[in-house]
Design a protein around this motif. Structure first.
Motif, PDB file in Angstrom:
ATOM      1  N   PHE A  14       4.250  -3.722   2.973  1.00 52.27           N
ATOM      2  CA  PHE A  14       4.483  -3.899   4.353  1.00 52.27           C
ATOM      3  C   PHE A  14       3.959  -4.827   5.276  1.00 52.27           C
ATOM      4  CE2 PHE A  14       6.069   0.242   2.760  1.00 52.27           C
ATOM      5  CZ  PHE A  14       7.272   0.245   3.376  1.00 52.27           C
ATOM      6  N   LYS A  15       2.726  -5.283   5.027  1.00 51.24           N
ATOM      7  CA  LYS A  15       1.809  -5.988   5.740  1.00 51.24           C
ATOM      8  C   LYS A  15       2.327  -7.626   5.521  1.00 51.24           C
ATOM      9  CE  LYS A  15      -2.888  -7.194   7.452  1.00 51.24           C
ATOM     10  NZ  LYS A  15      -4.126  -6.866   7.246  1.00 51.24           N
ATOM     11  N   CYS A  16       2.140  -7.963   4.110  1.00 54.48           N
ATOM     12  CA  CYS A  16       2.268  -9.323   3.804  1.00 54.48           C
ATOM     13  C   CYS A  16       3.176  -9.681   2.662  1.00 54.48           C
ATOM     14  CB  CYS A  16       0.867  -9.627   3.347  1.00 54.48           C
ATOM     15  SG  CYS A  16       0.275  -9.031   1.858  1.00 54.48           S
ATOM     16  N   GLY A  17       4.030  -8.630   2.342  1.00 56.74           N
ATOM     17  CA  GLY A  17       4.976  -8.696   1.497  1.00 56.74           C
ATOM     18  C   GLY A  17       4.713  -9.166   0.146  1.00 56.74           C
ATOM     19  N   GLN A  18       3.614  -8.618  -0.310  1.00 59.60           N
ATOM     20  CA  GLN A  18       2.798  -8.806  -1.537  1.00 59.60           C
ATOM     21  C   GLN A  18       2.545 -10.378  -1.943  1.00 59.60           C
ATOM     22  OE1 GLN A  18       6.063  -7.009  -4.171  1.00 59.60           O
ATOM     23  NE2 GLN A  18       4.419  -5.299  -4.489  1.00 59.60           N
ATOM     24  N   ALA A  19       1.793 -10.900  -0.833  1.00 56.77           N
ATOM     25  CA  ALA A  19       1.591 -12.239  -0.751  1.00 56.77           C
ATOM     26  C   ALA A  19       0.500 -12.723  -1.725  1.00 56.77           C
ATOM     27  CB  ALA A  19       1.258 -12.751   0.717  1.00 56.77           C
ATOM     28  N   CYS A  20      -0.398 -11.620  -1.952  1.00 55.47           N
ATOM     29  CA  CYS A  20      -1.545 -11.860  -3.030  1.00 55.47           C
ATOM     30  C   CYS A  20      -1.074 -11.614  -4.468  1.00 55.47           C
ATOM     31  CB  CYS A  20      -2.731 -10.872  -2.524  1.00 55.47           C
ATOM     32  SG  CYS A  20      -3.305 -11.427  -0.886  1.00 55.47           S
ATOM     33  N   ALA A  21       0.238 -11.231  -4.631  1.00 57.16           N
ATOM     34  CA  ALA A  21       0.612 -11.104  -5.968  1.00 57.16           C
ATOM     35  C   ALA A  21       1.591 -12.385  -6.303  1.00 57.16           C
ATOM     36  CB  ALA A  21       1.520  -9.826  -6.094  1.00 57.16           C
ATOM     37  N   GLY A  22       1.592 -12.634  -7.619  1.00 51.94           N
ATOM     38  CA  GLY A  22       2.174 -13.672  -8.213  1.00 51.94           C
ATOM     39  C   GLY A  22       1.910 -15.091  -7.640  1.00 51.94           C
ATOM     40  N   GLN A  23       2.661 -15.921  -7.754  1.00 53.93           N
ATOM     41  CA  GLN A  23       2.428 -17.389  -7.552  1.00 53.93           C
ATOM     42  C   GLN A  23       2.290 -17.703  -6.103  1.00 53.93           C
ATOM     43  OE1 GLN A  23       5.092 -20.323  -9.270  1.00 53.93           O
ATOM     44  NE2 GLN A  23       4.114 -22.106  -8.414  1.00 53.93           N
ATOM     45  N   ALA A  24       1.481 -18.193  -5.637  1.00 55.40           N
ATOM     46  CA  ALA A  24       1.321 -18.722  -4.074  1.00 55.40           C
ATOM     47  C   ALA A  24       2.477 -19.570  -3.611  1.00 55.40           C
ATOM     48  CB  ALA A  24      -0.135 -19.394  -4.110  1.00 55.40           C
ATOM     49  N   PRO A  25       2.699 -19.553  -2.394  1.00 54.48           N
ATOM     50  CA  PRO A  25       3.696 -20.573  -1.955  1.00 54.48           C
ATOM     51  C   PRO A  25       3.161 -22.143  -1.980  1.00 54.48           C
ATOM     52  CG  PRO A  25       3.714 -18.695  -0.596  1.00 54.48           C
ATOM     53  CD  PRO A  25       2.273 -18.618  -1.398  1.00 54.48           C
ATOM     54  N   ASN A  26       2.029 -22.475  -1.943  1.00 49.30           N
ATOM     55  CA  ASN A  26       1.465 -23.671  -2.191  1.00 49.30           C
ATOM     56  C   ASN A  26       1.492 -24.110  -3.710  1.00 49.30           C
ATOM     57  OD1 ASN A  26       0.320 -26.163  -1.835  1.00 49.30           O
ATOM     58  ND2 ASN A  26      -1.608 -25.575  -0.910  1.00 49.30           N
ATOM     59  N   THR A  27       2.620 -24.906  -3.927  1.00 47.52           N
ATOM     60  CA  THR A  27       2.526 -25.596  -5.138  1.00 47.52           C
ATOM     61  C   THR A  27       2.294 -26.985  -5.071  1.00 47.52           C
ATOM     62  OG1 THR A  27       4.900 -25.749  -5.177  1.00 47.52           O
ATOM     63  CG2 THR A  27       3.925 -23.637  -6.199  1.00 47.52           C
ATOM     64  N   VAL A 264       5.047 -13.609   8.962  1.00 46.37           N
ATOM     65  CA  VAL A 264       6.494 -13.400   9.421  1.00 46.37           C
ATOM     66  C   VAL A 264       7.527 -13.463   8.395  1.00 46.37           C
ATOM     67  CG1 VAL A 264       5.421 -14.633  11.524  1.00 46.37           C
ATOM     68  CG2 VAL A 264       6.614 -15.916   9.988  1.00 46.37           C
ATOM     69  N   HIS A 265       7.193 -13.913   7.297  1.00 45.06           N
ATOM     70  CA  HIS A 265       8.122 -13.674   6.248  1.00 45.06           C
ATOM     71  C   HIS A 265       8.870 -12.431   6.005  1.00 45.06           C
ATOM     72  CE1 HIS A 265       4.709 -13.012   4.146  1.00 45.06           C
ATOM     73  NE2 HIS A 265       5.228 -12.572   3.118  1.00 45.06           N
ATOM     74  N   VAL A 266       8.053 -11.356   5.992  1.00 41.53           N
ATOM     75  CA  VAL A 266       8.233 -10.019   5.389  1.00 41.53           C
ATOM     76  C   VAL A 266       9.453  -9.715   6.067  1.00 41.53           C
ATOM     77  CG1 VAL A 266       7.704  -7.788   5.081  1.00 41.53           C
ATOM     78  CG2 VAL A 266       5.903  -9.618   5.200  1.00 41.53           C
ATOM     79  N   PRO A 267      10.031  -9.412   7.113  1.00 39.75           N
ATOM     80  CA  PRO A 267      11.203  -8.939   7.538  1.00 39.75           C
ATOM     81  C   PRO A 267      12.573  -9.674   7.404  1.00 39.75           C
ATOM     82  CG  PRO A 267       9.731  -8.951   9.361  1.00 39.75           C
ATOM     83  CD  PRO A 267       9.097  -9.884   8.528  1.00 39.75           C
ATOM     84  N   PHE A 268      12.486 -10.609   6.832  1.00 37.50           N
ATOM     85  CA  PHE A 268      13.798 -11.535   6.716  1.00 37.50           C
ATOM     86  C   PHE A 268      14.417 -11.267   5.298  1.00 37.50           C
ATOM     87  CE2 PHE A 268      11.604 -13.751  10.166  1.00 37.50           C
ATOM     88  CZ  PHE A 268      12.581 -13.945  10.996  1.00 37.50           C
ATOM     89  N   ALA A 269      15.682 -11.379   5.212  1.00 33.33           N
ATOM     90  CA  ALA A 269      16.359 -11.472   4.089  1.00 33.33           C
ATOM     91  C   ALA A 269      17.108 -12.775   3.661  1.00 33.33           C
ATOM     92  CB  ALA A 269      17.606 -10.171   4.246  1.00 33.33           C
ATOM     93  N   HIS A 270      17.617 -12.717   2.190  1.00 25.95           N
ATOM     94  CA  HIS A 270      18.385 -13.520   1.812  1.00 25.95           C
ATOM     95  C   HIS A 270      18.059 -14.960   2.183  1.00 25.95           C
ATOM     96  CE1 HIS A 270      21.000 -10.217   1.273  1.00 25.95           C
ATOM     97  NE2 HIS A 270      21.141 -10.018   2.320  1.00 25.95           N
ATOM     98  N   ALA A 271      16.723 -15.590   1.783  1.00 31.35           N
ATOM     99  CA  ALA A 271      16.275 -16.857   2.008  1.00 31.35           C
ATOM    100  C   ALA A 271      17.071 -17.763   0.972  1.00 31.35           C
ATOM    101  CB  ALA A 271      14.845 -16.716   1.695  1.00 31.35           C
TER     102      ALA A 271
END
Length: 673
Positions: A14-27, A264-271
């Motif tokens: 709910f806070k970060c959308g599991q931002a600390c799990a899996g691959q980081a967005p910075n590739t 801010v990414h958490v509440p959005f759908a269908h990226a």
């Protein structure tokens, strides 16, 4: 609990959308610059005692390797017995102190707010009540004795704990709209009666205010009107409905508050349904996910559906400036400070009168930033001067930081062991990204740099850091301190390896970085840096407490928010969610023989995160966020009953700590002397 970072599953979702799990967005594959160009310097650092006026930045040179004495006089502001590691469902403070809840989620902010009713929440009521999961807290003085405006950020909603019957597949429209109103900020009047040690909240019609996800906000600065900010509801790209994910923040010298929009990414759908490949790639870089959202907000407002409104995502992730002294003012999103997952922004006045804002992007392998204004701050104090100063953050240069270590690369092995020279330290540069309409980044326009700042820093070659959170300049020395919370993926397969600025692989405990601008000038493009703290169990060999005797420090893990007291001590909150006991508030001197002696001042209830400390001479405020947010807990089965006790459900709150004997915070004796 998440086995990697110690977070509860609810917090991660709910806070970060599991931002600390899996691959980081910075590739991007940015390598540590020290691996490319190793600058071996002969001079070492020393931190000389002595203070200068705030904003002067005439810091002592960092030459020599200080070692604090094993024993010595207690530093002013730290004279208390550290509290033990916290494990219970309560707040614990030193024996001579007391604590009390000032305001909790659902308490009245406006005079016409109804009493909080957990089982009958409405959007109309929540828009007049204190929001949920308060984070940053700031005090701004009012005329008259012992009167302040308190500004609190409300970062996110945890719907399973917030509503008695929340169905993740079918949330009701009232629940969704109530959550919108629970986000944003609260402004409340605090007053302290003569002879009392503690200020009280007043439901004042003149000053009190709620700013929520439905409050109109203006967009200003070089990206205002950008094609990337235009939507069907706002074809001009200059007016956004609301602010959200408001994490930490800072006060400006002209009396406003800067609030950071973070996850801010958490509440959005269908990226994945955005119309173009370019849009989809940009959304991935910021962590926006495919498919329906966690909260299903897109069912009740099309702007949260990125397949229909792909640019709505770009309208969040900014620094928002709020004027608490003008309850009728419109919040402003300052685009010159770039768009990323802002933890906060903290402003200092440079020697020539220009202002510099320091910022961190709170995600694994992201960057440190600063902004330097073109114009100089006016100090006259008139209404005209104040109005002028509120334009300073719209014109200037945006930078990202590159760090270089000064030791041999082979000595940085990921263990956290100090190199032969005795410190993790080096030099660095601020890489210019954009100045108003001019881009310094090849292949990107200035408009693109401001809206897609992460990609700009990738291309510029900034150093990927271990979750840069709060970044604040010291009020006396001008040195800048950055809390780097953790990064469990440092050194993992395909991820950046340990480097001197981030020296541990699988960094679960974080570190605190100390930076000095060249010549003590916050507008400089070169700096020196060192790690003041490498956090974690003091008995572990890969920890470092500024050279202080580790047998005499309190264990500190996952530093998050920063504050300073009038003595120049650094205060730190933690976000370790049970890794080394309950979270809490700590203090550590930055100068003198007790530099590095971390002392635990306060612990908070189970599952809660400590946020937004305010340290005054005679009281401390602390935000206690998401109490009871542990695995398996929900509104029907609460894991915490704080703060109301009994069988109550948990409610985030602001806690005040003071001494009933009238003594000062951290001072020996009841007189505070």
């Amino acid at each position: 609990m998440d086995s990697r970072v110690g977070k509860s599953a609810a917090t991660c979702r709910f806070k970060c959308g599991q931002a600390c799990a899996g691959q980081a967005p910075n590739t991007s594959g940015n390598v540590y610059f020290g691996e490319v160009l190793r600058q071996v310097v002969s001079r070492r650092w020393s931190l000389k005692a002595g203070a200068v006026t705030a904003g002067a930045l005439a810091a002592a040179p960092l030459t020599g390797s200080p070692r604090a004495a094993a024993a010595g006089p207690t530093a002013p502001g730290t004279a208390f017995t550290p509290v033990p590691t916290g494990t219970g469902d309560r707040v614990v403070v030193p024996e001579e102190y007391r604590h009390e809840v000032l305001i909790r989620w659902g308490d009245p902010v406006l005079p016409d707010a109804p009493p909080f009713d957990f089982d009958r929440q409405t959007a109309v009521a929540q828009a007049r009540q204190f929001g949920v999961n308060n984070d940053y807290c700031a005090l701004l003085p009012l005329r008259g004795r012992d009167r302040w405006l308190m500004v609190s950020n409300h970062e996110y909603a945890t719907e399973p704990l917030m509503f008695g019957h929340w169905d993740p597949d079918r949330p009701t429209e009232e629940q969704v709209r109530t959550a919108w109103e629970a986000h944003g900020l609260s402004v409340v009047l605090l007053e302290r009666a003569p002879g009392e040690g503690l200020p009280r909240v007043r439901t004042d019609a003149r000053w009190n205010r709620r700013i929520t996800l439905t409050t109109p906000c203006e967009v200003r600065g070089p990206a205002a009107g950008s094609r990337y900010l235009r939507t069907s509801a706002d074809p001009g790209g200059v007016r956004v409905l609301g602010t959200m994910a408001n994490c930490s923040g800072g006060k400006t010298p002209w009396g406003t508050v800067l609030s950071g929009e973070e996850n801010v990414h958490v509440p959005f759908a269908h990226a994945d349904a955005a119309p173009t490949a370019q849009q989809r790639a940009a959304l991935r870089r910021y962590g926006f996910a495919p498919g329906p959202s966690l909260r299903k907000w897109e069912r009740y407002d099309r702007r949260f559906d990125l397949g229909r409104e792909p640019n709505e995502a770009n309208r969040f992730g900014w620094i928002v400036e709020i004027d608490p002294y003008d309850p009728h003012s419109t919040p402003v999103k300052r685009t010159a400070l770039g768009r990323f997952k802002h933890e906060a922004a903290n402003v200092v006045v440079a020697p020539d009168g220009r202002v510099t804002a320091y910022m961190g992007d709170d995600e694994r392998f992201e960057y440190l930033y600063k902004f330097v204004s073109d114009r100089r701050m006016r100090t006259g104090g008139s209404a005209t001067d104040r109005e002028y100063n509120q334009t300073l953050l719209d014109s200037g240069t945006l930078y990202a930081a590159r760090f270089t270590g000064d030791g041999p690369a082979e000595e940085i092995d990921g263990s956290g062991r100090l190199p032969a020279d005795g410190e993790f330290d080096g030099s660095g540069r601020w890489l210019p990204l954009a100045h108003n309409g001019h881009s310094f980044v090849d292949g990107m326009t200035a408009e693109e740099v401001y809206v897609f700042t992460r990609q700009a820093a990738d291309r510029a070659g900034a150093t990927a850091m271990d979750r840069p959170e709060d970044v604040e300049p010291h009020p006396y020395t001008g040195r800048v301190y950055a809390a780097l919370t953790n990064n469990d993926y440092r050194g993992a397969a395909g991820a950046p390896a340990a480097d001197e600025a981030n020296p541990r692989a699988a960094n679960r405990d974080g570190h605190v970085l100390e930076l000095e601008e060249h010549g003590g000038d916050a507008t400089a493009e070169r700096f020196r840096w060192r790690l003041m703290l490498v956090c974690g169990d003091p008995a572990a060999p890969g920890t470092y407490y500024a050279g202080y005797d580790k047998s005499r420090v309190s264990a500190l893990s996952c530093p998050d928010n920063i504050a300073f007291d009038r003595h120049g001590n650094l205060w730190l909150t933690t976000d370790n969610s049970g890794r080394l006991g309950n979270d809490g508030l700590y203090v550590v001197p930055t100068e003198g023989p007790e530099r590095g002696r971390v002392k635990r001042f306060m612990t908070i209830p189970v599952g809660a995160e400590a946020c937004g400390p305010v340290v005054e001479d005679d009281f401390v405020l602390l935000s206690v966020q998401h109490p009871g947010e542990v695995a398996g807990a929900d509104a029907q089965h609460p894991a915490s009953h704080w703060p109301d006790g009994g069988a109550s459900r948990p409610r985030a709150a602001v806690v005040a700590v003071w001494r009933p004997d009238g003594g000062g915070i951290g001072m020996a004796g009841p007189s505070g002397a």
